[in-house]
Design a protein around this motif. Structure first.
Motif: not given
Length: 696
Positions: A33-39
């Motif tokens: 949710y913070t965009g640190r990973v995309h999956r």
């Protein structure tokens, strides 16, 4: 001054819980949710970002604490995901030592479990502010209010709900924010789409009751809230949040949220709570260190412009960059290539690289400052718990205490090449993990490794064989027994040797006294002044402490004992430090012979969760294992058995319990205390130790 303002936008938090409460799954959702990973990674599939070790992916559990950084609402959130298994509790201990806040995660079905209590007490010890997150609200048997009551009863948590669930079990759909009095319903599988709506009539009545309780709690420590509450005036969302933040940071309250991380419901609100209620580095009291120059305690300001002061809390071996030293910076800045001081050892260290970590991935940075948690490359002598500071101000921060291992395994290299390799490998593993120890038994010629439990040693051995490529024969796990005494005794010993030239002479008189459990080992010099030169007193203490490594009953370490030096004599020419070490060793063994030595064994606190129909068989088996049932708890259709059992009787228990309950019962255990072994069992253990026939 710019850096100081940035400190307000940093959150250093840890995720802590009992095993399988959902720590890593929750962390994975936070990263998504913070965009640190995309999956989103999944623990069960071995794809979780934070469980990067092969051993973690194969077992589906967290073994080592993993650090990462993400960003939410303009805040930098440094997260450490810690293990939930009791064998790896040292990872929680050293993480909490350097964190500003924590999220305690609880299973909505099981509630407060043994390791939940353990990590909560660790957080209490370091006065870490925390919020609670009741996970798995979608599971059958989930009970939000019951878990809050358990936190308050078992943990003295002063927990107060700031959310309540919409629905429960399969009907769990979202949460009600009782501060904003809004409902949030998650509409898609990933949790990205969240509908905010007004409360329905029934929801409003329930939420108002919870809001009243929240305002009552806040008013106890906030005069402004109390005044408005008693006068029936409106209290704004901002006022409630401000008061709740202050009281959370002061450890007066624990805000409670809920969700289902696996079903992607509630994690965004948890991130909001981290930013809203957990402290920044500037919100917590400054730490205190010992100033070597002045000999007095010194307050360490949270200031990037102050002299550097940092604590190394974890060592890891990276296959690409070598030894990584994780450290928390409390004051000052550090730059790549800079020389700093290890104040504990008074040795200079040069940092060649500074890394921001994302599990096992590294991002090199040029500079780090107060409030940051980073890893450094280039430290040669620094170990866990040591202080790093600027060259011109030598400060030592309080270190960490580590538990003693309770289980041993013999490991024998297969070839001479493996013999050479194993020493270096064990040294590196012990450097990484202070709760792991390796030793060499001179009598048997065997290498003995010691750890916190079967799983702990299983992982260590797996790493030795696979990661360090050591070929070795591994024995069966053995209990790490101890020896102690039950009465006071005195003895003396003379060591005399006459050879060509100077001889050897030492005379030592000792008294041994039993201490209560957990008091450890003490040496006190009570010899009349001048009877033995001071330079030989140190040698006597060394000789005594060496003798404590192997008792007279079965060769196990001696613990909970006080040794007093009562007297002795020396020779002007023939006395030496070596002679006094030998005499002290002899006198100690002689004193033990008169002090009634007994064997001690680790006793485990055990919790078994089982359907009621298997209760009889489980209790009968527990009694046969020298266990004791201390109490029962009921939770819908399951029963919780709490008791104690000697560690020696637990090997293979997981397999036995699965078989006895058709796979439906689970258990957890942790070290409780050491207790005297019954005489008949003691004779059996001593007999096996020396290969003697056991007399029944």
């Amino acid at each position: 001054m710019a850096y100081k303002s940035e400190l307000d936008l940093i959150r250093n938090i840890g995720i802590m819980a009992h095993i399988d409460a959902g720590k890593t799954t929750t962390t994975e959702r936070m990263l998504y949710y913070t965009g640190r990973v995309h999956r989103m990674g999944e623990v069960d599939k071995g794809t979780a970002t934070m469980d990067w070790m092969t051993q973690e992916q194969e077992r589906g559990i967290t073994i080592t604490s993993a650090a990462t950084t993400c960003y939410w609402r303009n805040c930098t959130v440094n997260i450490i995901d810690t293990p939930g298994h009791v064998d790896f509790t040292i990872e929680v201990e050293r993480s909490l030592r350097v964190l500003d806040g924590a999220i305690g995660i609880f299973c909505a079905v099981a509630g407060v479990q043994p390791q939940s209590e353990n990590v909560w007490r660790q957080a209490d010890r370091y006065k870490v502010p925390r919020i609670a997150y009741i996970n798995k609200m979608d599971r059958i048997g989930a009970d939000f209010l019951r878990v809050i009551n358990m936190i308050n009863k078992n943990l003295s948590g002063n927990a107060i709900a700031i959310q309540i669930p919409i629905g429960c079990e399969e009907a769990f759909a979202g949460v009600i924010d009782i501060i904003k009095m809004k409902a949030y319903v998650f509409e898609d599988v990933t949790g990205d789409k969240c509908l905010e709506r007004e409360l329905e009539h029934a929801e409003l009545i329930e939420a108002e009751g919870y809001r009243e309780r929240l305002l009552e709690k806040l008013s106890l420590h906030d005069d402004s809230i109390m005044e408005k509450y008693l006068e029936g005036k409106d209290i704004s969302v901002e006022e409630i949040q401000g008061s709740l933040r202050k009281q959370t940071i002061e450890n007066l309250l624990v805000p409670v949220l809920c969700g289902s991380s696996f079903k992607n419901k509630g994690v965004q609100m948890l991130l909001d709570a981290v930013v809203d209620y957990l402290p920044s580095p500037r919100d917590i009291p400054p730490i205190t260190g010992f100033d070597i120059e002045t000999g007095q305690d010194a307050i360490i300001p949270v200031d990037a412009d102050a002299p550097l002061c940092a604590l190394a809390f974890k060592i890891a071996v990276d296959p690409y960059v070598g030894k990584l030293t994780y450290f928390r910076i409390y004051a000052g800045k550090i730059k790549t290539g800079e020389q700093i001081n290890n104040s504990v050892k008074d040795r200079k260290e040069r940092i060649t690289k500074i890394m921001k970590m994302h599990a096992n991935h590294r991002a090199e940075i040029e500079e780090a400052g107060a409030g940051d948690i980073v890893a450094g490359v280039g430290f040669k002598e620094t170990v866990t718990g040591e202080t790093l500071c600027s060259l011109d101000r030598r400060i030592i921060l309080e270190s960490m205490s580590f538990p003693e291992p309770v289980i041993d395994v013999v490991i024998e290299p297969k070839t001479k090449a493996d013999q050479d390799k194993i020493g270096d490998s064990l040294r590196r593993l012990a450097e990484e993990d202070p709760s792991f120890k390796a030793g060499y038994n001179k009598e048997t010629g065997q290498t003995i490794i010691s750890g916190m439990g079967e799983l702990h040693l299983e992982v260590i051995i797996d790493r030795l064989l696979r990661e360090f490529k050591v070929n070795a024969n591994v024995g069966k796990p053995q209990v790490a027994y101890k020896e102690t005494i039950t009465r006071t005794a005195r003895a003396e010993a003379r060591f005399e040797r006459q050879t060509g030239g100077h001889g050897q002479y030492a005379h030592v008189n000792l008294e041994v006294t039993p201490l209560s459990e957990g008091q450890g080992k003490r040496f006190i010099d009570q010899a009349p002044a001048g009877i033995i030169p001071k330079e030989f007193i140190t040698a006597i203490e060394i000789g005594v402490r060496e003798a404590m490594q192997a008792g007279i009953l079965a060769g196990y370490p001696v613990d909970d004992i006080e040794v007093k030096l009562r007297g002795g004599s020396f020779h002007e020419i023939d006395s030496s430090e070596q002679a006094f070490k030998v005499a002290a060793n002899m006198a100690f063994k002689n004193a033990l012979n008169n002090a009634q030595v007994v064997l001690l064994e680790p006793i485990m606190a055990l919790e078994i969760i089982s359907p009621e129909e298997y209760l009889g068989d489980i209790i009968s088996d527990l009694n046969a294992r020298r266990g004791r049932v201390m109490g029962f708890e009921e939770n819908k259709d399951i029963r919780i058995i709490k008791g104690t059992v000697p560690l020696a009787e637990t090997f293979g228990y997981a397999t036995h319990l699965r078989s006895a309950s058709q796979g439906r019962a689970t258990f957890s255990m942790e070290i409780k205390n050491y207790a005297e072994v019954p005489e008949s069992k003691s004779k059996e253990i001593v007999g096996k130790r020396y290969g003697l026939p056991v007399v029944k």
